[in-house]
Write an enzyme that holds these catalytic residues in place. Structure first.
Site, PDB file in Angstrom:
ATOM      1  N   VAL A  71       0.579 -13.492  -2.478  1.00 59.38           N
ATOM      2  CA  VAL A  71       1.642 -14.433  -1.954  1.00 59.38           C
ATOM      3  C   VAL A  71       1.695 -15.700  -2.688  1.00 59.38           C
ATOM      4  O   VAL A  71       2.222 -16.585  -2.572  1.00 59.38           O
ATOM      5  CB  VAL A  71       1.287 -14.672  -0.484  1.00 59.38           C
ATOM      6  CG1 VAL A  71       1.153 -13.538   0.516  1.00 59.38           C
ATOM      7  CG2 VAL A  71      -0.153 -15.479  -0.476  1.00 59.38           C
TER       8      VAL A  71
ATOM      9  N   HIS B 233       4.029  -8.958   1.324  1.00 63.95           N
ATOM     10  CA  HIS B 233       3.240 -10.064   2.243  1.00 63.95           C
ATOM     11  C   HIS B 233       3.765 -11.394   2.508  1.00 63.95           C
ATOM     12  O   HIS B 233       3.218 -12.354   2.849  1.00 63.95           O
ATOM     13  CB  HIS B 233       1.689 -10.049   2.021  1.00 63.95           C
ATOM     14  CG  HIS B 233       1.047  -8.712   2.242  1.00 63.95           C
ATOM     15  ND1 HIS B 233      -0.007  -8.202   1.577  1.00 63.95           N
ATOM     16  CD2 HIS B 233       1.492  -7.465   3.105  1.00 63.95           C
ATOM     17  CE1 HIS B 233      -0.189  -7.050   1.981  1.00 63.95           C
ATOM     18  NE2 HIS B 233       0.724  -6.407   2.785  1.00 63.95           N
TER      19      HIS B 233
HETATM   20  C1  BV8 Z   1       0.948  -4.128  10.245  1.00 67.37           C
HETATM   21  C2  BV8 Z   1      -0.902 -12.206   3.420  1.00 67.37           C
HETATM   22  C3  BV8 Z   1       2.275  -3.137  12.050  1.00 67.37           C
HETATM   23  C4  BV8 Z   1      -1.441 -13.277   3.992  1.00 67.37           C
HETATM   24  C5  BV8 Z   1      -2.041 -10.205   3.904  1.00 67.37           C
HETATM   25  C6  BV8 Z   1      -6.465  -3.751  13.745  1.00 67.37           C
HETATM   26  C7  BV8 Z   1      -5.641  -4.453  14.403  1.00 67.37           C
HETATM   27  C8  BV8 Z   1      -4.387  -4.978  13.872  1.00 67.37           C
HETATM   28  C9  BV8 Z   1      -3.794  -4.506  12.725  1.00 67.37           C
HETATM   29  C10 BV8 Z   1      -4.750  -3.349  12.108  1.00 67.37           C
HETATM   30  C11 BV8 Z   1      -5.900  -2.980  12.372  1.00 67.37           C
HETATM   31  N1  BV8 Z   1      -6.331  -2.013  11.954  1.00 67.37           N
HETATM   32  C12 BV8 Z   1      -5.480  -2.033  10.731  1.00 67.37           C
HETATM   33  C13 BV8 Z   1      -4.395  -2.496  10.932  1.00 67.37           C
HETATM   34  C14 BV8 Z   1      -3.533  -2.714  10.020  1.00 67.37           C
HETATM   35  C15 BV8 Z   1      -3.625  -3.697   8.958  1.00 67.37           C
HETATM   36  C16 BV8 Z   1      -4.545  -3.520   8.174  1.00 67.37           C
HETATM   37  O1  BV8 Z   1      -4.148  -2.785   7.204  1.00 67.37           O
HETATM   38  N2  BV8 Z   1      -6.079  -4.159   8.417  1.00 67.37           N
HETATM   39  C17 BV8 Z   1      -6.977  -3.733   7.249  1.00 67.37           C
HETATM   40  C18 BV8 Z   1      -7.953  -5.005   7.101  1.00 67.37           C
HETATM   41  C19 BV8 Z   1      -7.633  -2.588   7.508  1.00 67.37           C
HETATM   42  N3  BV8 Z   1      -2.303  -4.376   8.454  1.00 67.37           N
HETATM   43  C20 BV8 Z   1      -1.547  -5.181   9.280  1.00 67.37           C
HETATM   44  O2  BV8 Z   1      -1.846  -5.856  10.124  1.00 67.37           O
HETATM   45  C21 BV8 Z   1      -0.311  -5.403   8.611  1.00 67.37           C
HETATM   46  N4  BV8 Z   1       0.801  -5.188   9.462  1.00 67.37           N
HETATM   47  O3  BV8 Z   1       0.211  -3.402  10.015  1.00 67.37           O
HETATM   48  O4  BV8 Z   1       2.025  -4.281  10.902  1.00 67.37           O
HETATM   49  C22 BV8 Z   1       1.486  -3.585  13.073  1.00 67.37           C
HETATM   50  C23 BV8 Z   1       2.194  -4.402  13.945  1.00 67.37           C
HETATM   51  C24 BV8 Z   1       1.400  -4.985  15.112  1.00 67.37           C
HETATM   52  C25 BV8 Z   1       0.143  -4.445  15.527  1.00 67.37           C
HETATM   53  C26 BV8 Z   1      -0.570  -3.703  14.376  1.00 67.37           C
HETATM   54  C27 BV8 Z   1       0.031  -3.178  13.326  1.00 67.37           C
HETATM   55  C28 BV8 Z   1       0.029  -6.671   7.755  1.00 67.37           C
HETATM   56  C29 BV8 Z   1      -1.056  -6.621   6.563  1.00 67.37           C
HETATM   57  C30 BV8 Z   1      -0.715  -8.058   5.695  1.00 67.37           C
HETATM   58  C31 BV8 Z   1      -1.709  -9.034   5.795  1.00 67.37           C
HETATM   59  N5  BV8 Z   1      -1.467  -9.970   4.944  1.00 67.37           N
HETATM   60  N6  BV8 Z   1      -1.735 -11.181   3.085  1.00 67.37           N
HETATM   61  C32 BV8 Z   1      -2.213 -14.349   3.298  1.00 67.37           C
HETATM   62  O5  BV8 Z   1      -2.335 -13.929   2.179  1.00 67.37           O
HETATM   63  O6  BV8 Z   1      -2.407 -15.436   3.568  1.00 67.37           O
HETATM   64  S1  BV8 Z   1      -3.150  -8.981   3.350  1.00 67.37           S
HETATM   65  C33 BV8 Z   1      -4.214  -9.579   2.123  1.00 67.37           C
HETATM   66  O7  BV8 Z   1      -4.871  -8.516   1.657  1.00 67.37           O
HETATM   67  C34 BV8 Z   1      -3.527 -10.015   0.622  1.00 67.37           C
HETATM   68  O8  BV8 Z   1      -1.976  -9.812   0.859  1.00 67.37           O
HETATM   69  C35 BV8 Z   1      -3.973  -8.942  -0.265  1.00 67.37           C
HETATM   70  O9  BV8 Z   1      -3.270  -8.900  -1.126  1.00 67.37           O
HETATM   71  C36 BV8 Z   1      -4.160  -7.992   0.823  1.00 67.37           C
HETATM   72  C37 BV8 Z   1      -4.808  -6.766   0.236  1.00 67.37           C
HETATM   73  O10 BV8 Z   1      -6.057  -7.013  -0.525  1.00 67.37           O
HETATM   74  P1  BV8 Z   1      -5.918  -6.531  -1.990  1.00 67.37           P
HETATM   75  O11 BV8 Z   1      -4.812  -7.523  -2.875  1.00 67.37           O
HETATM   76  O12 BV8 Z   1      -6.304  -5.330  -2.158  1.00 67.37           O
HETATM   77  O13 BV8 Z   1      -7.110  -7.662  -2.388  1.00 67.37           O
HETATM   78  P2  BV8 Z   1      -8.762  -7.402  -2.340  1.00 67.37           P
HETATM   79  O14 BV8 Z   1      -9.525  -8.801  -2.460  1.00 67.37           O
HETATM   80  O15 BV8 Z   1      -8.904  -6.399  -1.077  1.00 67.37           O
HETATM   81  O16 BV8 Z   1      -8.957  -6.596  -3.561  1.00 67.37           O
HETATM   82  C38 BV8 Z   1      -9.106  -6.931  -4.887  1.00 67.37           C
HETATM   83  C39 BV8 Z   1      -9.264  -5.865  -5.865  1.00 67.37           C
HETATM   84  O17 BV8 Z   1      -9.051  -6.309  -7.010  1.00 67.37           O
HETATM   85  C40 BV8 Z   1     -10.670  -5.011  -5.736  1.00 67.37           C
HETATM   86  O18 BV8 Z   1     -10.561  -3.808  -5.682  1.00 67.37           O
HETATM   87  C41 BV8 Z   1     -11.235  -5.855  -6.897  1.00 67.37           C
HETATM   88  O19 BV8 Z   1     -12.079  -4.699  -7.623  1.00 67.37           O
HETATM   89  C42 BV8 Z   1     -10.122  -5.897  -7.940  1.00 67.37           C
HETATM   90  N7  BV8 Z   1     -10.285  -6.929  -9.007  1.00 67.37           N
HETATM   91  C43 BV8 Z   1     -11.097  -8.174  -8.957  1.00 67.37           C
HETATM   92  N8  BV8 Z   1     -10.958  -8.427 -10.292  1.00 67.37           N
HETATM   93  C44 BV8 Z   1     -10.136  -7.931 -10.864  1.00 67.37           C
HETATM   94  C45 BV8 Z   1      -9.593  -6.837 -10.213  1.00 67.37           C
HETATM   95  N9  BV8 Z   1      -8.579  -6.086 -10.582  1.00 67.37           N
HETATM   96  C46 BV8 Z   1      -8.118  -5.920 -11.864  1.00 67.37           C
HETATM   97  N10 BV8 Z   1      -8.462  -7.109 -12.542  1.00 67.37           N
HETATM   98  C47 BV8 Z   1      -9.356  -7.970 -11.990  1.00 67.37           C
HETATM   99  N11 BV8 Z   1      -9.887  -8.964 -12.854  1.00 67.37           N
END
Ligand code: BV8
Ligand code: ZN
Length: 237
Positions: A94, A110
């Site tokens: 974002v 997102h």
């Molecule tokens: C949805 C915006 C339908 C906000 C974000 C239980 C209850 C409720 C929902 C759920 C549940 N279980 C599952 C869900 C669904 C849920 C979900 O997936 N949860 C996860 C935690 C399991 N999803 C949702 O709720 C989505 N909506 O499903 O709607 C619905 C409707 C009603 C009820 C249920 C479902 C909405 C998801 C969106 C959430 N918003 N962001 C904000 O940013 O303020 S998500 C947030 O995580 C960010 O957007 C981020 O981008 C995203 C994913 O994380 P990553 O980008 O992958 O970042 P992360 O830190 O995880 O990883 C970084 C990676 O980079 C690592 O692998 C690392 O090794 C690597 N890295 C590090 N350094 C480097 C590198 N790579 C390359 N170069 C480097 N230098």
């Protein structure tokens, strides 16, 4: 050998692509803020309960991101956008750093931290002010609470953006997955859609993810270093 001229190319980025710009990732140790996890703050309930606390977190992120610049990974993706005949960039981030690097059409699944919208009327606007005049900020049209125009956990993504991202994943020959832990749904399903449609998958991530086993190629390195090098070796002449 990966041939980018085989057909459409789609890139999916996550927080890792902004890591080398100094923006903390979500799931690393520095992904915490005042001992809160994003899953506790980026939710409609947290905002309903304590809009000021949630806004303090966004204000802190806006202040931090506002002082950061795109890194070579963002810049390489902007060059791909301009060079390849059919390229689509999908981001979970974002922070707006892809646009700052020159990427034109970015599918922000997102939302964007630099846009605010009203919880009580249709008001929606870009707002780059850091700091904001008051927390939580109020709507200039109706005085209602403003919120960041991002998708919180438990909220649905914009159907239009998700449809476009799905189509770009289903229609590509090559998908680059850069800097994502591939756990957040539905974005994390996009690479599987690409694979199901016969795309070649390349992952750029220093760490292993649930996608690594399915990738045709894994570049175990920081994207800011590895992506420019990889592009130099694979860009169509
Ligand atoms: C949805 C915006 C339908 C906000 C974000 C239980 C209850 C409720 C929902 C759920 C549940 N279980 C599952 C869900 C669904 C849920 C979900 O997936 N949860 C996860 C935690 C399991 N999803 C949702 O709720 C989505 N909506 O499903 O709607 C619905 C409707 C009603 C009820 C249920 C479902 C909405 C998801 C969106 C959430 N918003 N962001 C904000 O940013 O303020 S998500 C947030 O995580 C960010 O957007 C981020 O981008 C995203 C994913 O994380 P990553 O980008 O992958 O970042 P992360 O830190 O995880 O990883 C970084 C990676 O980079 C690592 O692998 C690392 O090794 C690597 N890295 C590090 N350094 C480097 C590198 N790579 C390359 N170069 C480097 N230098
Ligand atoms: Zn309003």
């Amino acid at each position: 050998m990966i041939d980018l001229t085989r057909g459409p190319v789609t890139a999916l980025t996550g927080a890792g692509v902004s890591a080398e710009s100094g923006v903390p990732v979500f799931r690393g140790e520095e992904g915490l803020w005042r001992n809160y996890r994003p899953e506790e703050l980026a939710t409609p309930d947290a905002f309903r309960r304590n809009p000021r606390l949630v806004w303090e977190w966004y204000e802190w992120r806006r202040e931090l991101i506002g002082a950061r610049s795109p890194n070579p990974a963002h810049e390489t993706l902007a060059t791909m956008d301009k060079t390849l005949p059919d390229f689509t960039l999908i981001t979970q981030n974002v922070d707006g750093l892809h646009q700052a690097a020159g990427s034109e059409s970015v599918l922000e699944v997102h939302g964007n931290i630099w846009r605010v919208r009203c919880t009580a009327c249709p008001y929606l606007s870009e707002d780059h002010r850091v700091p904001l005049p008051e927390l939580p900020p109020r709507c200039p049209e109706c005085g209602g609470l403003l919120r960041p125009d991002v998708v919180w956990f438990g909220e649905s993504l914009s159907q239009e953006v998700l449809d476009a991202a799905w189509a770009a994943a289903a229609g590509c020959q090559t998908m680059l997955v850069i800097g994502t832990s591939a756990v957040v749904q539905p974005a994390a399903s996009l690479p599987m859609v690409a694979l199901r449609n016969g795309a070649q998958l390349i992952e750029f991530n220093p760490a292993e993810t649930p996608l690594s086993r399915q990738a045709d190629d894994v570049i175990r390195a920081p994207a800011g270093e590895a992506l420019p090098t990889w592009w130099a070796a694979h860009r169509p002449t």
